[in-house]
Scaffold this motif. Structure first.
Motif, PDB file in Angstrom:
ATOM      1  N   SER A  22     -37.673   5.370   1.558  1.00 43.26           N
ATOM      2  CA  SER A  22     -38.154   4.000   1.683  1.00 43.26           C
ATOM      3  C   SER A  22     -37.021   2.988   1.495  1.00 43.26           C
ATOM      4  N   GLU A  23     -35.886   3.407   0.888  1.00 44.03           N
ATOM      5  CA  GLU A  23     -34.745   2.513   0.689  1.00 44.03           C
ATOM      6  C   GLU A  23     -33.806   2.502   1.888  1.00 44.03           C
ATOM      7  N   VAL A  24     -33.969   3.439   2.797  1.00 50.02           N
ATOM      8  CA  VAL A  24     -33.061   3.542   3.937  1.00 50.02           C
ATOM      9  C   VAL A  24     -33.383   2.419   4.908  1.00 50.02           C
ATOM     10  N   SER A  25     -32.327   1.669   5.285  1.00 46.67           N
ATOM     11  CA  SER A  25     -32.576   0.527   6.164  1.00 46.67           C
ATOM     12  C   SER A  25     -32.659   0.938   7.629  1.00 46.67           C
ATOM     13  N   THR A  26     -32.267   2.164   7.940  1.00 47.49           N
ATOM     14  CA  THR A  26     -32.274   2.603   9.329  1.00 47.49           C
ATOM     15  C   THR A  26     -32.946   3.962   9.443  1.00 47.49           C
ATOM     16  N   GLU A  27     -34.100   4.002  10.047  1.00 52.81           N
ATOM     17  CA  GLU A  27     -34.756   5.271  10.346  1.00 52.81           C
ATOM     18  C   GLU A  27     -34.157   5.830  11.628  1.00 52.81           C
ATOM     19  N   LEU A  28     -33.907   7.108  11.659  1.00 51.80           N
ATOM     20  CA  LEU A  28     -33.437   7.728  12.898  1.00 51.80           C
ATOM     21  C   LEU A  28     -34.600   7.797  13.883  1.00 51.80           C
ATOM     22  N   SER A  29     -34.278   7.613  15.142  1.00 50.88           N
ATOM     23  CA  SER A  29     -35.319   7.658  16.168  1.00 50.88           C
ATOM     24  C   SER A  29     -35.728   9.108  16.425  1.00 50.88           C
TER      25      SER A  29
END
Length: 140
Positions: A22-29
């Motif tokens: 939830s802290e990651v600003s970029t989810e991988l597609s």
């Protein structure tokens, strides 16, 4: 027992390095995850900022400058090309930039990098070793 050539950094538990997803600003597609599953790699240009990339490039330049004046003998920090001379450094590899450079130390703990690894590999990721292979235009 083999002797260690340099001081190993203190080991940090993996769970302390990996952010909560939830802290990651970029989810991988889904496409990036598919590429990784099928090809073994994917491109993730969104994980670091242009300023962070420039800071890493400057750190590499600083480390490469330390090769100036060294004889053509591999060191704890460098592997050299056969054409290396003290006046014209030609570095093939920088060993353990993570213990020699703050920008590389931070990169290994970057929340976006750790988050992407967790998305691709799960939370049980362990850092084992880091080397930078130099592919210079004139000799690499």
């Amino acid at each position: 027992m083999p002797t260690r050539r340099y001081e190993e950094p203190e080991e940090t538990p993996v769970e302390d390095l990996l952010p909560e997803l939830s802290e990651v600003s970029t989810e991988l597609s889904a496409e990036q995850q598919r590429e990784y599953a099928e090809l073994g790699y994917t491109l993730c240009p969104q994980l670091i900022t242009p300023d962070e990339a420039l800071e890493l490039q400057a750190a590499v330049d600083e480390m490469l400058e330390q090769a100036r004046g060294l004889p053509n003998e591999h060191t704890e920090m460098f592997d050299f090309e056969a054409t290396h001379t003290p006046d014209s450094p030609r570095v093939r590899r920088i060993k353990r930039p993570d213990i020699r450079s703050d920008p590389f130390r931070r990169l290994l703990r970057h929340p976006n990098i750790c988050g992407a690894l967790a998305q691709l590999l799960g939370p049980n990721v362990r850092h084992q070793n880091v080397k930078l292979n130099i592919k210079a235009a004139d000799y690499g």
